[in-house]
Design an enzyme around this catalytic site. Structure first.
Site, PDB file in Angstrom:
ATOM      1  N   ASP A   1       0.760  -1.177   0.053  1.00  0.00           N
ATOM      2  CA  ASP A   1      -0.094   0.226   0.285  1.00  0.00           C
ATOM      3  C   ASP A   1       1.085   1.412   0.206  1.00  0.00           C
ATOM      4  O   ASP A   1       1.763   1.023   0.661  1.00  0.00           O
ATOM      5  CB  ASP A   1      -0.684  -0.152   1.283  1.00  0.00           C
ATOM      6  CG  ASP A   1      -2.069   1.088   1.006  1.00  0.00           C
ATOM      7  OD1 ASP A   1      -2.077   1.377  -0.293  1.00  0.00           O
ATOM      8  OD2 ASP A   1      -2.356   1.811   2.255  1.00  0.00           O
TER       9      ASP A   1
ATOM     10  N   HIS B   1       3.025   2.517  -8.902  1.00  0.00           N
ATOM     11  CA  HIS B   1       2.233   1.166  -8.889  1.00  0.00           C
ATOM     12  C   HIS B   1       4.253   1.047  -9.463  1.00  0.00           C
ATOM     13  O   HIS B   1       4.238  -0.725  -9.621  1.00  0.00           O
ATOM     14  CB  HIS B   1       1.246   0.978  -9.846  1.00  0.00           C
ATOM     15  CG  HIS B   1       0.310   1.349  -9.402  1.00  0.00           C
ATOM     16  ND1 HIS B   1      -0.161   0.857  -7.956  1.00  0.00           N
ATOM     17  CD2 HIS B   1      -0.755   2.417 -10.076  1.00  0.00           C
ATOM     18  CE1 HIS B   1      -1.173   1.534  -7.711  1.00  0.00           C
ATOM     19  NE2 HIS B   1      -1.494   2.117  -9.284  1.00  0.00           N
TER      20      HIS B   1
ATOM     21  N   LEU C   1      10.771 -20.106  -1.237  1.00  0.00           N
ATOM     22  CA  LEU C   1       9.636 -19.491  -0.590  1.00  0.00           C
ATOM     23  C   LEU C   1       8.675 -19.858  -1.919  1.00  0.00           C
ATOM     24  O   LEU C   1       8.410 -19.849  -2.900  1.00  0.00           O
ATOM     25  CB  LEU C   1      10.561 -18.217  -1.071  1.00  0.00           C
ATOM     26  CG  LEU C   1       9.224 -16.822  -0.813  1.00  0.00           C
ATOM     27  CD1 LEU C   1       9.136 -17.232   0.939  1.00  0.00           C
ATOM     28  CD2 LEU C   1       9.720 -15.680  -1.507  1.00  0.00           C
TER      29      LEU C   1
END
Ligand code: FPP
Length: 222
Positions: free
Chosen positions: A2, A19, A113
């Site tokens: 965010d 972004h 991961l």
């Protein structure tokens, strides 16, 4: 992830630049999580509510996903990262859905991961779709209503088979959970940080992990 728009506004840049920097931070932090030995990372890339944004912004984010998906197929594979997607993919373009499928297929045997990218994700919708699927099993006589349990619901979430999150980290100075992993976060520890996502650095993740390490988790016990 965010704070992209506020980051761009502070610099008099278009939202798309926020972004784009956010996507770069996402790449860096994901790789860093892999190096730290974190086993699961879920990033909130696009919510079921984000369609309310101007079309030009939504189109820009979708374009970034495409670019990222093309790159990640080579980049994250080298880093031993297994990529999965969670959310309702129905409204996404067939091109994006195909790239997502390809990224999952090509990384499915990776052992490092496990990265979940939440796209058109909403925690309430995730719970509703689990309820619909369980109701269908009951209607078909494959499940008794008495068998609907915590475990059954967990097994029907998008994250089935994965552990609940230990830590939920929200950057950007907002103190909300915004419909993220509502079911899975029952006993998660929250860390809120006043850093806009594009500015987020590996050292900030270290700080969040240090904060998490100080918490005393009792899971309702003593
Ligand atoms: C929230 O910041 C961010 C988004 C809605 C989009 C997140 C998307 C990316 C980081 C792009 C790349 C992602 C991937 C997986 C390649 P905001 O726009 O709500 O910022 P604000 O709180 O300042 O308004």
């Amino acid at each position: 992830m965010d704070g992209n728009r506020r980051w761009a506004k502070k610099r008099s840049l278009p939202r798309s630049a926020g972004h784009r920097y956010g996507a770069q931070t996402f790449r860096n932090i994901t790789k860093y999580c892999g190096k730290c030995g974190i086993k699961y990372l879920t990033v909130y890339a696009f919510s079921t509510e984000n369609w309310k944004r101007p079309k030009s912004e939504v189109d820009g984010i979708m374009k970034l996903f495409k670019e990222y998906l093309n790159e990640s197929i080579t980049d994250f594979r080298k880093e031993n990262i297994k990529t999965c997607f969670i959310g309702d993919f129905t409204p996404l373009s067939p091109e994006i859905i195909e790239l997502m499928r390809e990224a999952e297929e090509l990384t499915k045997d990776k052992t490092g991961l496990c990265l979940n990218i939440a796209i058109n994700y909403g925690g309430r919708e995730e719970i509703a779709q689990a309820a619909r699927r369980l109701a269908m099993e009951v209607a078909q006589g494959r499940l008794s209503p008495d068998d609907i349990s915590d475990e059954q619901l967990t097994a029907h979430m998008y994250t089935a088979g994965q552990p609940d999150p230990d830590l939920i980290l929200r950057p950007s100075g907002e103190y909300r959970i915004s419909n993220f992993l509502l079911w899975q976060s029952a006993y998660a520890e929250y860390v809120f940080m006043d850093i806009l996502w594009p500015d987020f650095k590996p050292a900030d993740l270290d700080k969040a992990l240090a904060e998490y390490a100080k918490r005393n988790r009792r899971f309702g016990g003593v």
